[in-house]
Design an enzyme around this catalytic site. Sequence first.
Site: not given
Ligand code: ATP
Ligand code: BTN
Length: 322
Positions: A118, A183, A318
């Site tokens: 996101r 996560k 959070r």
């Molecule tokens: P929100 O609650 O706002 O969605 P979030 O920290 O989960 O917060 P996202 O945009 O949903 O943010 O997810 C992207 C984030 O997930 C990255 O900033 C990193 O911290 C984490 N991330 C990136 N790649 C992975 C992965 N393969 N597995 C788990 N976490 C990852």
């Molecule tokens: C999140 O936690 O913010 C969402 C992560 C979503 C990742 C998937 S991987 C397949 C698809 N292609 C992308 O570039 N993002 C989503």
Amino acid sequence: MRKEHRVKLHLLSKLADGDFHSGEALGQELGMSRAAIAKHINGIQEWGLDIYRIQGRGYQLAQPLYLLDEARLQAQSMASVELIPVIDSTNQYLLNRIGELESGHVCLAEYQSQGRGRRGRQWFSPFGANLYMSMYWKLDAGMAAAMGLSLVVGIAAVEALESLGIQGVKLKWPNDVYYQDKKLAGILVEMSGQAGGAAHLVIGMGLNILMQESKDSIDQPWTALNQIDSATPIDRNQLALTLMRSWQQALKEYELCGMPGFVERWNRLDNFRGRQVKLLMGAREVYGEVVGIDNQGGVLLSSANGVQSYLGGEISLRPVDK
Ligand code: ATP
Ligand code: BTN
């Protein structure tokens, strides 16, 4: 497909068994010098794979790979499925082709160079270790129903894992998948649709399966399916097929009956139900206890002001102590 990608994928199909392969044997198989093989191996490492080189024995992957099989996926799926091993982002790929796709079309990749979460955050997508899957869905109910849909997809993902015997996986509102407060997967719903008309949605999920401990570029606690049950090897093709079916079924149900049937299913799986959390909304923070979700897919927070619903793509949840 670019020629250099073809060569690297051919090399990986050889190395996938996890055994040693000498530079010389690989060179003969691919019709190139050992130096050229070494160059391609370096390139493969940029896709996030660890490869050891031992003098006299050759190259070995840190762990065997169980690659996705497009023919099997196509034969066993109700949806039309495309596997593009090396891609920028499966979500972006489908967004670029919305006019040409049938609802339910799926794109899978082994590696994403620009996987995203996101608000433009990066989704770490090493080759062959996880699942990167996107589905195009045309939602006749329009944009207003899209928020609920993003929750429905999370529920369907956890229920698919449960049907494969993987227990204890939970959801974080609006659409992260958690295991023991870490996560495990993220879901990203992106849309392209005119207000008033049908919504054209791309639903993407990144689900960690075999990702290695050393991936410290992720700035929050994360986990992978092999940390839940390392004894049972995970069939990535089976997993992808089960997830696709579960998504399709849940999306159809959502189109017919809306959110009400999903509220209790969500509440059962909510990682933060009954816990104190804060919601981040730009500069604003709201504290309270999560008591569930409502029929629009909003999260219900109980505080001194009573129970209030919060809804919107810009909200992050959070635990209070983070
Ligand atoms: P929100 O609650 O706002 O969605 P979030 O920290 O989960 O917060 P996202 O945009 O949903 O943010 O997810 C992207 C984030 O997930 C990255 O900033 C990193 O911290 C984490 N991330 C990136 N790649 C992975 C992965 N393969 N597995 C788990 N976490 C990852
Ligand atoms: C999140 O936690 O913010 C969402 C992560 C979503 C990742 C998937 S991987 C397949 C698809 N292609 C992308 O570039 N993002 C989503």
